[in-house]
Structures are given as C-alpha cells and as structure tokens.
Motif scaffolding. Sequence first.
Motif, PDB file in Angstrom:
ATOM      1  N   VAL A 218       0.821  -1.210   0.000  1.00 27.81           N
ATOM      2  CA  VAL A 218       0.000   0.000   0.000  1.00 27.81           C
ATOM      3  C   VAL A 218       0.853   1.256   0.000  1.00 27.81           C
ATOM      4  N   GLY A 219       1.928   1.239   0.768  1.00 31.46           N
ATOM      5  CA  GLY A 219       2.777   2.415   0.837  1.00 31.46           C
ATOM      6  C   GLY A 219       2.728   3.055   2.211  1.00 31.46           C
ATOM      7  N   THR A 220       2.854   4.346   2.236  1.00 29.91           N
ATOM      8  CA  THR A 220       2.890   5.083   3.501  1.00 29.91           C
ATOM      9  C   THR A 220       1.860   6.202   3.491  1.00 29.91           C
ATOM     10  N   GLN A 221       1.535   6.671   4.682  1.00 30.96           N
ATOM     11  CA  GLN A 221       0.616   7.792   4.841  1.00 30.96           C
ATOM     12  C   GLN A 221       1.217   8.776   5.838  1.00 30.96           C
ATOM     13  N   LYS A 222       1.354  10.025   5.416  1.00 29.86           N
ATOM     14  CA  LYS A 222       1.913  11.053   6.291  1.00 29.86           C
ATOM     15  C   LYS A 222       0.796  11.759   7.029  1.00 29.86           C
ATOM     16  N   ILE A 223       0.858  11.693   8.362  1.00 30.04           N
ATOM     17  CA  ILE A 223      -0.127  12.337   9.227  1.00 30.04           C
ATOM     18  C   ILE A 223       0.628  13.240  10.189  1.00 30.04           C
ATOM     19  N   GLY A 224       0.472  14.496  10.033  1.00 21.13           N
ATOM     20  CA  GLY A 224       1.184  15.442  10.882  1.00 21.13           C
ATOM     21  C   GLY A 224       2.666  15.409  10.582  1.00 21.13           C
ATOM     22  N   THR A 225       3.431  15.233  11.619  1.00 20.32           N
ATOM     23  CA  THR A 225       4.893  15.199  11.470  1.00 20.32           C
ATOM     24  C   THR A 225       5.431  13.790  11.312  1.00 20.32           C
ATOM     25  N   PHE A 226       4.549  12.791  11.253  1.00 15.13           N
ATOM     26  CA  PHE A 226       4.987  11.399  11.146  1.00 15.13           C
ATOM     27  C   PHE A 226       4.499  10.785   9.837  1.00 15.13           C
ATOM     28  N   GLU A 227       5.262   9.827   9.360  1.00 11.22           N
ATOM     29  CA  GLU A 227       4.888   9.068   8.160  1.00 11.22           C
ATOM     30  C   GLU A 227       4.774   7.595   8.549  1.00 11.22           C
ATOM     31  N   TYR A 228       3.590   7.038   8.359  1.00 13.45           N
ATOM     32  CA  TYR A 228       3.287   5.687   8.814  1.00 13.45           C
ATOM     33  C   TYR A 228       3.267   4.727   7.629  1.00 13.45           C
ATOM     34  N   THR A 229       3.763   3.522   7.869  1.00  2.00           N
ATOM     35  CA  THR A 229       3.664   2.444   6.879  1.00  2.00           C
ATOM     36  C   THR A 229       2.327   1.749   7.047  1.00  2.00           C
ATOM     37  N   ILE A 230       1.592   1.613   5.965  1.00  2.00           N
ATOM     38  CA  ILE A 230       0.242   1.054   6.011  1.00  2.00           C
ATOM     39  C   ILE A 230       0.294  -0.403   5.562  1.00  2.00           C
ATOM     40  N   ASN A 231      -0.341  -1.242   6.337  1.00  2.00           N
ATOM     41  CA  ASN A 231      -0.467  -2.664   6.004  1.00  2.00           C
ATOM     42  C   ASN A 231      -1.939  -3.022   5.892  1.00  2.00           C
TER      43      ASN A 231
END
Length: 425
Positions: A218-231
């Motif tokens: 899926v990739g990543t999602q940037k929320i605020g100051t953090f970038e999360y890896t989505i599974n």
Amino acid sequence: MVGLVRLALRRPYTFIVMALLIMIFGVASAFRTPTDIFPDINIPVVSVVFSYTGLPPDDMAGRIVTFYERALTTSVNDIEHIESQSIPDYGIIKIFFQPTVNINAALAEVSAMSQTVLKQMPAGVTPPTILSFNASSVPILQLALSSQQLSETILFDQATSFIRPQLASVAGAAIPLPYGGKVRQVQADLNQQALHTYGISANDVVNALSIQNLITPVGTQKIGTFEYTINLNASPSDIAAFNDLPIKTVNGTVIYMRDVADVHDGSPPQTNVVHVDGKNAVLLAVIKAGAVSTLSIISGIKQLLPSVTKTLPSGLNLTAVGDQSVFVTSAVSSMVREAVIAAALTGLMILLFLGNWRSTLIISISIPLAILVSLTVLSAIGETINGSRNAPLSPDHSPACRRSSRYFSRHPLVGVVDLAIGRAW
C-alpha cells in the motif's frame, strides 16, 4: 653430467647457496601448496534441473528435456556431450563442456537459453536451477543434525535457514540443500463429504484462497509530522486465520474454510530420509568448490561449529561425520614417513657398501632436495598435494572412519542416508 660435477667442484659455494635456496623455497611451497583429495580435474560440467509438480517421467522427457537438449546444441558453444535423466517431477540435464571452455561464458549462454525456451514449454514451467561444478568438487565433510525432542520439520528449518548461511562464509565451501527432514508447508485437507453436502467444489476453495490471500503493498501515509507504513489485512498472519476465510454463500449461509477443510502446519511427502542411530535426522553435505585446500575448508568449518552450536535450540545435536581431512592427512603423513624411511635405507646401504660418510651425507641431502624441487615446481604450475582416499589409517582413526558414514542412494532425488554414530563421537 661430468661437466656438471666439474662445475660443482670449481664453484662449491654457488651450489651450496643453490641448495639453501631450494630448501627455503621448497619448504615454503610445501606449506603454501593446497592439499586435496583429488587433483584439479578440468572437466567443466553444468547441471540444469527443471521441476514441474505432477509431471510423469515420459512427459518430462518428451516435452521439456528433449526439447531443451535440442535448443542447447544450436545455441551453446563448446559442448562435449549431454546427459539427461527424467524422473517424476524433475528433469536433470548435465552439460559436459570441452576442457578449454570459458566456464563463465558457458554459464551465461546456458542461462540465456534457459530463459528463452520457457515460453515454448508447457504452461507453468518455472526457470530451471543451474549448477556449475567440476569433477574435483566432491563432498569433504558431512554434518548430521539429530534430536530426541525436535521434529523433522524443525531440523530441516534449522539446517536450511540458520546453519547453511553461517557455514557458507567459509572460503571454498559449497553447501547444497540438506538431505532428510520435512519441508514446512501450510496444507488444507479437504473434507469431500462436507464439500458434497454444501455443494462446493475444490476449485471454489482454491479461488477463495487466491482472492483472500494477497500480498498488496500500500505504501505510507503522512499524518502530521509522522509518516506511517500502512499494512492491509489481505493475507492471514497465522495458520489458524486461514480456517476463518469465507468460501461461498450457499442458501444465504456463509461457508467458511473450517466447514469444508482443515488448514494445518504440515509437509509434503518426503523424497529422502536420513537416519542417525536409527532415528530420523537431517544431513548437510559440505562440497569443495574452487581452488581452496580441502584441509583449509574443513578447518574453517570446524572453527565455526562451536559458535553455530550456541545458536541452535536445546536438544539439537550437531555432529561432523565423513571427515575427509582424516584420509588426506593420513595419506600425506604416510608419504612423508615412507620418504624418510627410503632416504634412511638408501643412506645406510651406501654407508655399508662404500664405507664413506661424505658420500652418504651427499646422497642423504640430495634426496630431500630433489623432493623439494618437485614441490616448488608443482606449486609454481598450480598443482596440489593429493592424498589417496584409500590411504592406510592409524588405529585411532580407523574406527571413527568406519563409523563415519554408510550411504546408499536409489536415485539422485529419492534415497536413504543411514549414519551409525556411536557414543564415542
């Protein structure tokens, strides 16, 4: 010859210096020259192994092996002859090249041809496994893994995933897949009566598994100051989750995998078996590859074994058997001993018949110098010191060698290895 003797008498110091140089270079060559079971036999061979589950030998020979052999002869150079063998699920082609072949170029040609002909073979054929070796690549050490508590699946997994990667770092060591053990596999045992009751076919189960067991990046999602890896939960993370997959809706009722099948941790049928003291085990073979000395490879393996053993689960026994360094070392020691005896007897004979200590000393020195010259020349041209596999063994070694291994094979992929390892190990 007379002129050489006169020259030596006129220039004695020159020949003394030459003798000292021979001794220095000869001793250095004796320590530097690799010691092996066999000399470097330049018979380059490339093996190509095709696998196709469920294909009988006749179809393997007619649809894959024969077609591949014809393609090889038109696109690969310097082929001396080709041998092949077709067995259930596997086709093995051995390509023997001329001694003068550039093996790297030959491997490139074979690899390119293997990829080219895939589309003209039966659907579903995977690229073959290509192995390069020569006649001097022989097993020099075997590692037996056995346990009273652990299953064969765990033994095979430990040998494949943990022991092989650590031992592969030894220069000149090639470690193929282990013999024996069971390959871990997630299996679904279908209940034919339940399938018939719900009106579901085996294809429905296969389709449901294919649709609901996907690896989707899926990739990543940037929320605020953090970038999360989505599974995504598109693939079950454990075996029990497979039983909860929906298969089909029948009369408004959702039929799950657990209703028509049992998904469990299993293994495919074994094609080879290893026994250690009558119990199932796993055998790892260490094969000599390259120009590294046999003794150096075995020494490197044995130095790593203590650290490897510390990483293994408790209750797993790792034993080195079939140690060919015992034969090589014994053969070289026997050769040195016989050479010393021959030199001593020759010097004694000259002393008894001539009664001259000076002539005896000259002859006794010239014999080892001649041997050292031979070792220097052998080392310079890249030859090795070879030990016979049938060399006489000392009383301390012979029982160990008798216990080391008893091996027989029915054919290249289905066989039985039986090791009798006594408590003295």
